[in-house]
Design an enzyme around this catalytic site. Structure first.
Site, PDB file in Angstrom:
ATOM      1  CG  ASP A   1      -2.195  -7.837   3.594  1.00 61.93           C
ATOM      2  OD1 ASP A   1      -2.541  -7.076   4.517  1.00 61.93           O
ATOM      3  OD2 ASP A   1      -2.810  -7.898   2.509  1.00 61.93           O
TER       4      ASP A   1
ATOM      5  CB  CYS B   1      -2.600 -18.334  23.684  1.00 67.79           C
ATOM      6  SG  CYS B   1      -3.716 -19.516  24.428  1.00 67.79           S
TER       7      CYS B   1
ATOM      8  CB  THR C   1      -0.910  -0.010   1.248  1.00 68.77           C
ATOM      9  OG1 THR C   1      -1.787  -1.120   1.129  1.00 68.77           O
ATOM     10  CG2 THR C   1      -1.732   1.255   1.369  1.00 68.77           C
TER      11      THR C   1
HETATM   12  N1  ASP Z   1      -2.413  -5.780   0.573  1.00 67.74           N
HETATM   13  C1  ASP Z   1      -1.382  -4.865   0.961  1.00 67.74           C
HETATM   14  C2  ASP Z   1      -0.077  -5.621   1.016  1.00 67.74           C
HETATM   15  O1  ASP Z   1       0.173  -6.335   1.942  1.00 67.74           O
HETATM   16  C3  ASP Z   1      -1.694  -4.249   2.261  1.00 67.74           C
HETATM   17  C4  ASP Z   1      -0.678  -3.272   2.771  1.00 67.74           C
HETATM   18  O2  ASP Z   1       0.342  -2.993   2.197  1.00 67.74           O
HETATM   19  O3  ASP Z   1      -0.926  -2.763   3.841  1.00 67.74           O
HETATM   20  O4  ASP Z   1       0.709  -5.511   0.109  1.00 67.74           O
END
Ligand code: ASP
Length: 336
Positions: A84, A273, A7
């Site tokens: 991610d 956990c 992102t």
């Molecule tokens: N889907 C994106 C990724 O992991 C989410 C992010 O960058 O926050 O590349």
């Protein structure tokens, strides 16, 4: 700075509204503050920036190669990565970059850089500052693989993504933060791996992916477990058990796992956990797993246990050696 995608470097396609990976130039254009950084920065980008869901061990090798080829030329490395799978990559790199003596700081953002409330700028600029930070003796302040996010610096192999929408997206539940950033960056040196001038950085490139994560739940079917344990495609299992490392005493499950261990599979017990550690001696439901040859993953995150097993199997370690090293903290990944 190594730009892999995520992102942090994405912009909205005006036609579809979807976020798409842009180019490395996009970052510099959107974060003009970068020119005020006291550090001098060179940037390498993946030819095709990726959403981190697409990351593979082959990409980790690419990152290791970039760091290894440039190791002597830079004080530290910042990796821009999607959130991610950032904890998986940070865990893998902590083993693949053995005895790294320089900061390797992964960061990313929850909001794209062009969005007015973006967290990309703060995350990126602070990550750069941390990667360049030196102590009073001129040694790197944080000579290890970390994730910097929101306001915390976390050990990479202790981190997990815990929120899909909070800007504080990462947590290190079983190990304290290495630094906090507020008006200043406060380093907690007692938790940071000490700099050792004698240790020699060694890059590794072999990760064995023939591993699955098996998560226990009441009602888990015998046929499914047996099929997995008999499969030649699976060499290792990260077994996510209940509480302090417990599993049902129904006979078939332990027999099946014990048989798999005898046939050369490595099974590592970690807890479902979020905090605490596996202690298989504590209950009969845990002890039966110990007796079956299952190895304790201690207080590992799932990401770290997986990466460590991929790494040890990739190195071609014997069963006994894997058992020994799983019970050793090799990059600060477990508490003993
Ligand atoms: N889907 C994106 C990724 O992991 C989410 C992010 O960058 O926050 O590349």
């Amino acid at each position: 700075m190594i730009y892999t995608g995520g992102t942090i470097g994405m912009v909205r396609n005006p036609a579809t509204g979807a976020l798409e990976a842009f180019t490395a130039d996009n970052l510099a254009a959107n974060i003009p503050e970068m020119k005020y950084c006291s550090a001098s920065i060179d940037m390498v980008a993946f030819d095709t920036p990726i959403d981190s869901s697409d990351i593979t061990p082959e990409h980790w090798c690419r990152i290791v190669k970039i760091i290894s080829d440039n190791y002597d030329n830079y004080d530290g490395f910042v990796i821009l990565h999607g959130t991610d799978t950032m904890a998986y990559s940070a865990s893998a790199l902590s083993f693949m970059l053995e005895d790294v003596g320089k900061p390797v700081i992964l960061t990313g953002s929850q909001l794209p850089v062009e969005v007015i409330r973006t967290d990309a700028k703060e995350n990126l600029l602070t990550a750069i500052e941390i990667a360049a930070a030196k102590d009073a003796e001129g040694n790197p302040m944080v000579p290890e693989v970390c994730i910097y996010f929101h306001d915390k610096l976390l050990r990479g192999n202790r981190s997990s993504k815990v929120s899909a929408n909070n800007l504080a997206a990462f947590a290190s539940n079983n190990y304290p933060a290495l630094a906090h950033s507020g008006t200043e960056i406060t380093y907690h040196r007692e938790f940071i791996r000490p700099y050792d001038p004698a240790s020699k950085f060694t890059p590794h490139y072999d990760m064995d992916s023939s591993i699955i994560v098996l998560s226990l739940f009441p009602g888990l079917q015998r046929g499914a477990v047996e099929a997995a344990m008999k499969s030649d495609a699976i060499g290792g299992v990260i077994f996510r058990t209940f509480g302090s490392g417990n599993a049902p005493r129904n006979g078939w499950l332990v027999n099946c796992l014990s048989e798999a261990v005898k046939n050369g599979k490595t099974i590592v017990n970690i807890s479902q956990c979020a905090t605490g550690s596996v202690e298989m001696e504590r209950y009969e439901t845990g002890r039966q797993l110990l007796d079956a040859g299952i190895i304790s993953g201690h207080d590992s995150t799932v990401e770290a246990a997986l990466a460590k097993l991929m790494f040890l199997r990739g190195k071609g370690c014997s069963q006994a050696e894997i058992q020994r090293l799983m019970n050793t903290s090799i990059a600060g990944e477990i508490t003993l």
